[in-house]
Design a protein around this motif. Structure first.
Motif, PDB file in Angstrom:
ATOM      1  N   PRO A   1       0.807  -1.224   0.000  1.00 37.66           N
ATOM      2  CA  PRO A   1       0.000   0.000   0.000  1.00 37.66           C
ATOM      3  C   PRO A   1       0.843   1.279   0.000  1.00 37.66           C
ATOM      4  O   PRO A   1       0.356   2.330  -0.408  1.00 37.66           O
ATOM      5  CB  PRO A   1      -0.836  -0.112   1.278  1.00 37.66           C
ATOM      6  CG  PRO A   1      -0.218  -1.176   2.087  1.00 37.66           C
ATOM      7  CD  PRO A   1       0.553  -2.054   1.154  1.00 37.66           C
ATOM      8  N   ARG A   2       2.093   1.187   0.411  1.00 34.39           N
ATOM      9  CA  ARG A   2       2.961   2.366   0.393  1.00 34.39           C
ATOM     10  C   ARG A   2       3.294   2.803  -1.027  1.00 34.39           C
ATOM     11  O   ARG A   2       3.627   3.962  -1.265  1.00 34.39           O
ATOM     12  CB  ARG A   2       4.257   2.091   1.167  1.00 34.39           C
ATOM     13  CG  ARG A   2       4.024   1.857   2.658  1.00 34.39           C
ATOM     14  CD  ARG A   2       5.280   1.419   3.349  1.00 34.39           C
ATOM     15  NE  ARG A   2       5.590   0.044   2.934  1.00 34.39           N
ATOM     16  CZ  ARG A   2       6.661  -0.625   3.331  1.00 34.39           C
ATOM     17  NH1 ARG A   2       7.540  -0.056   4.138  1.00 34.39           N
ATOM     18  NH2 ARG A   2       6.861  -1.869   2.930  1.00 34.39           N
ATOM     19  N   LEU A   3       3.216   1.870  -1.973  1.00 35.35           N
ATOM     20  CA  LEU A   3       3.557   2.184  -3.367  1.00 35.35           C
ATOM     21  C   LEU A   3       2.378   2.735  -4.148  1.00 35.35           C
ATOM     22  O   LEU A   3       2.547   3.563  -5.032  1.00 35.35           O
ATOM     23  CB  LEU A   3       4.094   0.935  -4.072  1.00 35.35           C
ATOM     24  CG  LEU A   3       5.369   0.337  -3.495  1.00 35.35           C
ATOM     25  CD1 LEU A   3       5.726  -0.932  -4.247  1.00 35.35           C
ATOM     26  CD2 LEU A   3       6.497   1.336  -3.530  1.00 35.35           C
ATOM     27  N   VAL A   4       1.188   2.258  -3.812  1.00 32.09           N
ATOM     28  CA  VAL A   4      -0.018   2.674  -4.526  1.00 32.09           C
ATOM     29  C   VAL A   4      -0.251   4.161  -4.264  1.00 32.09           C
ATOM     30  O   VAL A   4      -0.246   4.619  -3.136  1.00 32.09           O
ATOM     31  CB  VAL A   4      -1.235   1.841  -4.084  1.00 32.09           C
ATOM     32  CG1 VAL A   4      -2.495   2.319  -4.777  1.00 32.09           C
ATOM     33  CG2 VAL A   4      -0.999   0.363  -4.355  1.00 32.09           C
ATOM     34  N   GLY A   5      -0.395   4.901  -5.319  1.00 36.50           N
ATOM     35  CA  GLY A   5      -0.580   6.342  -5.207  1.00 36.50           C
ATOM     36  C   GLY A   5       0.717   7.120  -5.347  1.00 36.50           C
ATOM     37  O   GLY A   5       0.705   8.296  -5.684  1.00 36.50           O
ATOM     38  N   ARG A   6       1.830   6.467  -5.088  1.00 37.81           N
ATOM     39  CA  ARG A   6       3.130   7.123  -5.255  1.00 37.81           C
ATOM     40  C   ARG A   6       3.750   6.797  -6.605  1.00 37.81           C
ATOM     41  O   ARG A   6       4.564   7.561  -7.120  1.00 37.81           O
ATOM     42  CB  ARG A   6       4.111   6.675  -4.154  1.00 37.81           C
ATOM     43  CG  ARG A   6       3.723   7.038  -2.741  1.00 37.81           C
ATOM     44  CD  ARG A   6       3.988   8.484  -2.358  1.00 37.81           C
ATOM     45  NE  ARG A   6       5.279   9.011  -2.734  1.00 37.81           N
ATOM     46  CZ  ARG A   6       6.383   8.938  -1.998  1.00 37.81           C
ATOM     47  NH1 ARG A   6       6.370   8.341  -0.836  1.00 37.81           N
ATOM     48  NH2 ARG A   6       7.506   9.485  -2.427  1.00 37.81           N
TER      49      ARG A   6
ATOM     50  N   GLY B   1      12.955   6.377  -5.475  1.00 38.05           N
ATOM     51  CA  GLY B   1      12.846   6.783  -6.877  1.00 38.05           C
ATOM     52  C   GLY B   1      11.658   7.690  -7.111  1.00 38.05           C
ATOM     53  O   GLY B   1      11.750   8.678  -7.841  1.00 38.05           O
ATOM     54  N   ALA B   2      10.537   7.384  -6.467  1.00 42.77           N
ATOM     55  CA  ALA B   2       9.342   8.218  -6.612  1.00 42.77           C
ATOM     56  C   ALA B   2       9.594   9.613  -6.063  1.00 42.77           C
ATOM     57  O   ALA B   2       9.183  10.603  -6.663  1.00 42.77           O
ATOM     58  CB  ALA B   2       8.157   7.570  -5.896  1.00 42.77           C
ATOM     59  N   SER B   3      10.283   9.699  -4.931  1.00 39.69           N
ATOM     60  CA  SER B   3      10.537  11.010  -4.338  1.00 39.69           C
ATOM     61  C   SER B   3      11.492  11.845  -5.189  1.00 39.69           C
ATOM     62  O   SER B   3      11.455  13.072  -5.126  1.00 39.69           O
ATOM     63  CB  SER B   3      11.095  10.863  -2.917  1.00 39.69           C
ATOM     64  OG  SER B   3      12.397  10.342  -2.942  1.00 39.69           O
ATOM     65  N   LYS B   4      12.298  11.168  -5.995  1.00 38.02           N
ATOM     66  CA  LYS B   4      13.215  11.871  -6.899  1.00 38.02           C
ATOM     67  C   LYS B   4      12.598  12.070  -8.284  1.00 38.02           C
ATOM     68  O   LYS B   4      13.276  12.513  -9.201  1.00 38.02           O
ATOM     69  CB  LYS B   4      14.520  11.077  -7.024  1.00 38.02           C
ATOM     70  CG  LYS B   4      15.305  11.033  -5.730  1.00 38.02           C
ATOM     71  CD  LYS B   4      16.579  10.227  -5.887  1.00 38.02           C
ATOM     72  CE  LYS B   4      17.377  10.243  -4.592  1.00 38.02           C
ATOM     73  NZ  LYS B   4      18.617   9.457  -4.712  1.00 38.02           N
ATOM     74  N   HIS B   5      11.324  11.725  -8.426  1.00 36.80           N
ATOM     75  CA  HIS B   5      10.586  11.861  -9.680  1.00 36.80           C
ATOM     76  C   HIS B   5      11.239  11.088 -10.825  1.00 36.80           C
ATOM     77  O   HIS B   5      11.230  11.530 -11.978  1.00 36.80           O
ATOM     78  CB  HIS B   5      10.411  13.336 -10.068  1.00 36.80           C
ATOM     79  CG  HIS B   5       9.778  14.145  -8.985  1.00 36.80           C
ATOM     80  ND1 HIS B   5       8.451  14.024  -8.643  1.00 36.80           N
ATOM     81  CD2 HIS B   5      10.301  15.066  -8.137  1.00 36.80           C
ATOM     82  CE1 HIS B   5       8.182  14.842  -7.653  1.00 36.80           C
ATOM     83  NE2 HIS B   5       9.278  15.490  -7.317  1.00 36.80           N
ATOM     84  N   ALA B   6      11.797   9.915 -10.502  1.00 37.40           N
ATOM     85  CA  ALA B   6      12.403   9.061 -11.521  1.00 37.40           C
ATOM     86  C   ALA B   6      11.303   8.413 -12.356  1.00 37.40           C
ATOM     87  O   ALA B   6      10.183   8.191 -11.879  1.00 37.40           O
ATOM     88  CB  ALA B   6      13.262   7.986 -10.858  1.00 37.40           C
TER      89      ALA B   6
END
Length: 101
Positions: free
Chosen positions: A25-30, A63-68
């Motif tokens: 669930p931490r990945l969904v939405g991110r 990676g998501a936080s770095k907009h990769a």
């Protein structure tokens, strides 16, 4: 670039029924759905080897936080999964997550 996205998308659609329960669930939405599915598939593939999921999820979130881009996140998670699998083999089944990382 579009071909890579299409391939990841097609893979995600093919594996979606199997991965629905495995999605963190931490990945969904991110992350976008194809990337979530691909990361889930990687986690599922190394789970039987005793590789912990949390470091892989954390790598995807980094990676998501770095907009990769999705394919880059998937490649980074795949690389970390391989490293952790090698560490598990070298250190043995009784090694802790901290020791593997």
């Amino acid at each position: 670039m579009n071909t890579a996205r299409w391939v990841v998308g097609a893979l995600a659609l093919a594996l979606l029924p199997r991965l629905a329960a495995a999605q963190d669930p931490r990945l969904v939405g991110r992350l976008d759905a194809p990337t979530v599915a691909a990361v889930g598939a990687i986690i599922d593939s190394v789970r039987p080897l005793g590789v912990p999921a949390d470091p892989l999820v954390n790598k995807a979130l980094e990676g998501a936080s770095k907009h990769a881009a999705g394919p880059r996140i998937v490649a980074a998670v795949r690389g970390l999964a391989a490293e952790l699998a090698r560490a598990r083999t070298a250190l043995g089944a009784s090694s802790s997550e901290a020791e593997l990382v």
